[in-house]
Design a protein around this motif. Structure first.
Motif, PDB file in Angstrom:
ATOM      1  N   PHE A   1     -51.653 112.958  30.487  1.00 54.14           N
ATOM      2  CA  PHE A   1     -51.499 114.404  30.325  1.00 54.14           C
ATOM      3  C   PHE A   1     -51.362 114.774  28.849  1.00 54.14           C
ATOM      4  CE2 PHE A   1     -49.749 113.100  34.420  1.00 54.14           C
ATOM      5  CZ  PHE A   1     -50.592 113.796  35.268  1.00 54.14           C
ATOM      6  N   ASP A   2     -52.019 115.874  28.466  1.00 56.42           N
ATOM      7  CA  ASP A   2     -51.974 116.310  27.077  1.00 56.42           C
ATOM      8  C   ASP A   2     -51.468 117.747  26.977  1.00 56.42           C
ATOM      9  OD1 ASP A   2     -54.139 117.967  27.771  1.00 56.42           O
ATOM     10  OD2 ASP A   2     -55.622 116.698  26.770  1.00 56.42           O
ATOM     11  N   GLU A   3     -51.542 118.306  25.797  1.00 51.95           N
ATOM     12  CA  GLU A   3     -51.048 119.658  25.541  1.00 51.95           C
ATOM     13  C   GLU A   3     -51.825 120.699  26.360  1.00 51.95           C
ATOM     14  OE1 GLU A   3     -48.717 122.704  24.122  1.00 51.95           O
ATOM     15  OE2 GLU A   3     -48.366 120.546  24.103  1.00 51.95           O
ATOM     16  N   THR A   4     -53.117 120.507  26.532  1.00 55.57           N
ATOM     17  CA  THR A   4     -53.904 121.448  27.337  1.00 55.57           C
ATOM     18  C   THR A   4     -53.444 121.419  28.792  1.00 55.57           C
ATOM     19  OG1 THR A   4     -55.803 121.208  25.867  1.00 55.57           O
ATOM     20  CG2 THR A   4     -56.246 122.080  28.069  1.00 55.57           C
ATOM     21  N   ASP A   5     -53.193 120.224  29.317  1.00 55.96           N
ATOM     22  CA  ASP A   5     -52.666 120.122  30.679  1.00 55.96           C
ATOM     23  C   ASP A   5     -51.338 120.857  30.788  1.00 55.96           C
ATOM     24  OD1 ASP A   5     -54.676 118.317  31.929  1.00 55.96           O
ATOM     25  OD2 ASP A   5     -53.901 116.864  30.486  1.00 55.96           O
ATOM     26  N   ARG A   6     -50.446 120.623  29.836  1.00 56.91           N
ATOM     27  CA  ARG A   6     -49.136 121.284  29.870  1.00 56.91           C
ATOM     28  C   ARG A   6     -49.299 122.798  29.852  1.00 56.91           C
ATOM     29  NH1 ARG A   6     -46.280 124.215  27.148  1.00 56.91           N
ATOM     30  NH2 ARG A   6     -47.479 123.957  25.251  1.00 56.91           N
ATOM     31  N   GLU A   7     -50.094 123.295  28.927  1.00 55.58           N
ATOM     32  CA  GLU A   7     -50.282 124.740  28.792  1.00 55.58           C
ATOM     33  C   GLU A   7     -50.812 125.369  30.078  1.00 55.58           C
ATOM     34  OE1 GLU A   7     -53.115 127.882  26.347  1.00 55.58           O
ATOM     35  OE2 GLU A   7     -52.905 125.831  25.584  1.00 55.58           O
ATOM     36  N   TYR A   8     -51.845 124.776  30.644  1.00 54.05           N
ATOM     37  CA  TYR A   8     -52.451 125.381  31.825  1.00 54.05           C
ATOM     38  C   TYR A   8     -51.671 125.114  33.104  1.00 54.05           C
ATOM     39  CZ  TYR A   8     -56.137 127.533  29.300  1.00 54.05           C
ATOM     40  OH  TYR A   8     -56.819 128.365  28.451  1.00 54.05           O
ATOM     41  N   LEU A   9     -50.991 124.008  33.184  1.00 53.31           N
ATOM     42  CA  LEU A   9     -50.144 123.781  34.358  1.00 53.31           C
ATOM     43  C   LEU A   9     -48.916 124.685  34.313  1.00 53.31           C
ATOM     44  CD1 LEU A   9     -50.617 119.953  34.721  1.00 53.31           C
ATOM     45  CD2 LEU A   9     -51.494 121.750  36.259  1.00 53.31           C
ATOM     46  N   GLU A  10     -48.459 125.061  33.122  1.00 48.79           N
ATOM     47  CA  GLU A  10     -47.396 126.065  33.029  1.00 48.79           C
ATOM     48  C   GLU A  10     -47.911 127.426  33.503  1.00 48.79           C
ATOM     49  OE1 GLU A  10     -45.862 125.846  29.027  1.00 48.79           O
ATOM     50  OE2 GLU A  10     -44.574 124.120  29.523  1.00 48.79           O
ATOM     51  N   LYS A  11     -49.149 127.764  33.170  1.00 46.54           N
ATOM     52  CA  LYS A  11     -49.746 129.012  33.665  1.00 46.54           C
ATOM     53  C   LYS A  11     -49.896 128.957  35.186  1.00 46.54           C
ATOM     54  CE  LYS A  11     -52.249 130.149  29.434  1.00 46.54           C
ATOM     55  NZ  LYS A  11     -53.563 130.407  28.806  1.00 46.54           N
ATOM     56  N   PHE A  12     -50.320 127.816  35.690  1.00 46.37           N
ATOM     57  CA  PHE A  12     -50.412 127.594  37.135  1.00 46.37           C
ATOM     58  C   PHE A  12     -49.025 127.819  37.753  1.00 46.37           C
ATOM     59  CE2 PHE A  12     -50.758 125.098  41.026  1.00 46.37           C
ATOM     60  CZ  PHE A  12     -52.076 125.251  41.418  1.00 46.37           C
ATOM     61  N   GLY A  13     -48.004 127.271  37.108  1.00 47.96           N
ATOM     62  CA  GLY A  13     -46.629 127.429  37.575  1.00 47.96           C
ATOM     63  C   GLY A  13     -46.180 128.878  37.614  1.00 47.96           C
ATOM     64  N   LYS A  14     -46.612 129.679  36.658  1.00 48.34           N
ATOM     65  CA  LYS A  14     -46.245 131.111  36.651  1.00 48.34           C
ATOM     66  C   LYS A  14     -46.812 131.810  37.886  1.00 48.34           C
ATOM     67  CE  LYS A  14     -43.829 131.298  32.938  1.00 48.34           C
ATOM     68  NZ  LYS A  14     -42.386 131.214  33.154  1.00 48.34           N
ATOM     69  N   ILE A  15     -48.023 131.442  38.279  1.00 47.68           N
ATOM     70  CA  ILE A  15     -48.596 132.018  39.508  1.00 47.68           C
ATOM     71  C   ILE A  15     -47.782 131.549  40.709  1.00 47.68           C
ATOM     72  CG2 ILE A  15     -50.625 132.082  41.017  1.00 47.68           C
ATOM     73  CD1 ILE A  15     -52.318 131.692  38.416  1.00 47.68           C
ATOM     74  N   VAL A  16     -47.433 130.270  40.743  1.00 45.44           N
ATOM     75  CA  VAL A  16     -46.639 129.702  41.843  1.00 45.44           C
ATOM     76  C   VAL A  16     -45.273 130.396  41.935  1.00 45.44           C
ATOM     77  CG1 VAL A  16     -45.437 127.615  42.603  1.00 45.44           C
ATOM     78  CG2 VAL A  16     -47.824 127.489  41.867  1.00 45.44           C
ATOM     79  N   GLU A  17     -44.667 130.708  40.801  1.00 48.45           N
ATOM     80  CA  GLU A  17     -43.363 131.378  40.833  1.00 48.45           C
ATOM     81  C   GLU A  17     -43.430 132.681  41.596  1.00 48.45           C
ATOM     82  OE1 GLU A  17     -41.485 129.591  36.695  1.00 48.45           O
ATOM     83  OE2 GLU A  17     -42.522 131.502  36.632  1.00 48.45           O
ATOM     84  N   GLY A  18     -44.587 133.343  41.571  1.00 52.72           N
ATOM     85  CA  GLY A  18     -44.761 134.578  42.322  1.00 52.72           C
ATOM     86  C   GLY A  18     -44.685 134.397  43.829  1.00 52.72           C
ATOM     87  N   PHE A  19     -44.902 133.169  44.300  1.00 55.96           N
ATOM     88  CA  PHE A  19     -44.811 132.897  45.739  1.00 55.96           C
ATOM     89  C   PHE A  19     -43.374 133.071  46.236  1.00 55.96           C
ATOM     90  CE2 PHE A  19     -48.241 129.327  45.296  1.00 55.96           C
ATOM     91  CZ  PHE A  19     -49.196 130.271  44.947  1.00 55.96           C
ATOM     92  N   GLY A  20     -42.407 132.808  45.367  1.00 57.01           N
ATOM     93  CA  GLY A  20     -41.007 132.837  45.774  1.00 57.01           C
ATOM     94  C   GLY A  20     -40.355 134.194  45.677  1.00 57.01           C
ATOM     95  N   LYS A  21     -41.079 135.196  45.221  1.00 61.54           N
ATOM     96  CA  LYS A  21     -40.489 136.544  45.052  1.00 61.54           C
ATOM     97  C   LYS A  21     -40.538 137.347  46.319  1.00 61.54           C
ATOM     98  CE  LYS A  21     -41.226 136.664  40.151  1.00 61.54           C
ATOM     99  NZ  LYS A  21     -41.744 137.311  39.006  1.00 61.54           N
TER     100      LYS A  21
END
Length: 160
Positions: A140-160
């Motif tokens: 995993f590299d910086e690009t993976d981290r950046e985009y998986l964090e963006k993926f995570g932001k979408i996932v966080e919306g599932f819990g609202k």
């Protein structure tokens, strides 16, 4: 309709498409488990060189196994323990090049050599983590981290 493949060689463009696919796949569904299940399946199909993709959810002051793709996994992880617990305790994504060098690493699958964990919060409260393992070191590299964090932001919306 939702065709994904491993990176085409244009990693950022591929990740942008993945984010659009996750949004389209989950936009009309409110069930958290259904959305997390599809999110883990989508990542498993998209990412190359991974052997486990999934979620741990925060319950009863522990991370509890949630929807995932891969071999059976650890059921519960304590706060601050292993890579997942560290991501929760620090509130920061963890990118581990070699899990054998991570103090206190929890080896659910001995084939895993590197790991990335993205902490997830809903309304400022711990929701869980996105956890991805690879059988290769330094996967995993910086690009993976950046985009998986963006993926995570979408996932966080599932819990609202």
């Amino acid at each position: 309709m939702f065709q994904t493949t491993a990176y085409s060689g244009e990693k950022v463009k591929d990740y942008e498409m993945l984010l659009k696919q996750l949004t389209a796949l989950t936009e009309d569904e409110n069930d958290v488990i259904a959305n997390l299940s599809n999110a883990s399946a989508l990542l498993n199909q998209f990412l190359h060189d991974v052997n486990w993709v999934g979620f741990y959810l925060w319950k009863e002051d522990q991370l509890v196994l949630g929807p995932f793709q891969g071999l059976p996994a650890c059921l519960r992880i304590d706060y601050g323990k292993g890579v997942c617990g560290t991501a929760i305790s620090t509130g920061e994504s963890q990118v581990v090049e070699d899990v054998t060098k991570f103090p206190g690493h929890i080896a659910c699958d001995s084939a895993s050599k590197s790991e990335i964990v993205i902490p997830l919060k809903v309304n400022g409260e711990i929701f869980g983590v996105l956890d991805i393992d690879s059988p290769s070191t330094n996967r995993f590299d910086e690009t993976d981290r950046e985009y998986l964090e963006k993926f995570g932001k979408i996932v966080e919306g599932f819990g609202k």
